[in-house]
Design a protein around this motif. Structure first.
Motif: not given
Length: 391
Positions: A269-298
């Motif tokens: 489930e950790a892998k599923r959530i990480e993949a979902a968050i890290e693949s977030l897309s934007v609805s407006h082409p001029e928005i720049d999105l920076v995603i940082e982080g991940g699983l801290n404790r397994p």
């Protein structure tokens, strides 16, 4: 080799309960907020004084010097035979100096970090001390690790914990048991954190609204996607706990930033959530999105080795007349790291009480001798297994 007498161990601990209480109060009064280096150093000196008072120079000590956090301490006996058991504790607390008084009232002792987890730290010392005093020798090799940054993510201690744990046959995490049922913790959720920043385009909200690209608007859509990942049936929760954005009300907001906490019960489930968050897309082409982080404790899961240790604790409880229960917990501990390495890990071996991270934080002192005895007898049972438990 002298056989262990559960009665002797418990009697020794009960007869020394006033000394035990005095040491506990001394340790709790050595306040040790995670971010206050000078206070952590003073608490470190208290731990060293208590430890040497019990064991003299029997153990070697290694001090891991840290620049910003408190130092981490490792004690072990060179060339001691028997399975290596790591007693894992932290001595930093969530409380600033002077925030909570140390008070004894109606069988409970209140104070900063007493439940989470200075009582558990002291319990590990007295468990080993009781065996030495009643048996005259140890059938296992104890390793103590006292860390100083668990409450702020174990960023400087994680590698030390994992390196030490890899040399051990089992890990006893001296975190407190569950507050209501006093159960040991057989499962802990994995914990992850993300920081997400959206950058759009500012413009005058009245004159040129159509020229702006709102980072807040885009982030509101992302927040809904994130919260939608929560699945209570799977034990998965997502929380957007902090948000910042914009400047003033008459300017289209160029920046927006959120902080996200997620909890999961298993690595899949950790892998599923990480993949979902890290693949977030934007609805407006001029928005720049920076995603940082991940699983801290397994996640700390119900592995074969972990359950085998729990079975030994239940067996020890029967010998002592203590009912040992198991439960799941939503928060993480340093035991999450060791369990993920495949090392049998048993969590929640601290002293019963309640109020973790709350102003009524306390332990029920009447349980102290019995819980120390439980830890001691479990160690003896593990040593008799001669490593079978880690198969």
């Amino acid at each position: 080799m002298k056989e262990i007498s559960t009665r002797d161990v418990r009697q020794y601990l009960t007869s020394n309960k006033e000394k035990l209480k005095a040491e506990l109060i001394e340790l709790v009064r050595a306040e040790s907020p995670s971010h206050e280096k000078s206070a952590l150093l003073a608490c470190e000196r208290t731990i060293k004084r208590i430890f040497s008072g019990h064991f003299g120079d029997r153990f070697t000590v290694e001090t891991f010097q840290m620049e910003e956090t408190g130092n981490h301490l490792k004690y072990e006996i060179p060339e001691q035979p028997g399975p290596r058991i790591l007693f894992l504790s932290h001595y930093d607390t969530v409380w600033g100096k002077g925030e909570l008084p140390v008070v004894e009232k109606k069988g409970k002792i209140y104070g900063p970090g007493i439940f989470d987890m200075k009582a558990g730290l002291l319990c590990s010392i007295w468990a080993v001390k009781a065996l030495l005093e009643t048996k005259g020798e140890l059938t296992f090799s104890p390793v103590f690790l006292f860390t100083a940054d668990e409450e702020i993510g174990s960023l400087t201690s994680k590698e030390i914990i994992e390196t030490t744990a890899k040399t051990c046959d089992a890990v006893f995490v001296m975190e407190p048991p569950t507050p209501r049922s006093h159960a040991l913790k057989l499962e802990r959720k994995g914990v992850g954190e993300y920081t997400i920043t959206a950058t759009g385009k500012s413009a005058h909200a009245g004159n040129h609204h159509e020229d702006g690209v709102s980072a807040i608007l885009e982030m509101s859509k992302i927040i809904q996607k994130l919260e939608g990942l929560t699945d209570y049936k799977k034990g998965t929760t997502i929380n957007v706990g902090k948000i910042n954005g914009g400047s003033v009300s008459n300017v289209i907001p160029e920046k927006a930033k959120i902080e996200v906490d997620f909890r999961v019960k298993n690595s899949g489930e950790a892998k599923r959530i990480e993949a979902a968050i890290e693949s977030l897309s934007v609805s407006h082409p001029e928005i720049d999105l920076v995603i940082e982080g991940g699983l801290n404790r397994p996640p700390l899961e119900k592995t074969t080795g972990n359950l085998a240790l729990f079975a030994l604790a239940k067996q020890a409880g029967k010998k002592l007349g203590i009912k040992v229960k198991g439960a799941s917990a939503g928060g993480g501990s340093d035991g999450n790291f060791t369990s993920a390495l495949g090392i049998p890990t048993l969590d929640g071996l601290g002293i019963p009480g309640g109020g973790p991270h709350a102003r009524n934080e306390h332990i029920k002192f009447e349980h102290f001798p019995g819980k120390c005895a439980l830890v001691a007898v479990t160690c003896e049972l593990l040593s008799k297994k001669k490593g079978e438990v880690i198969s």
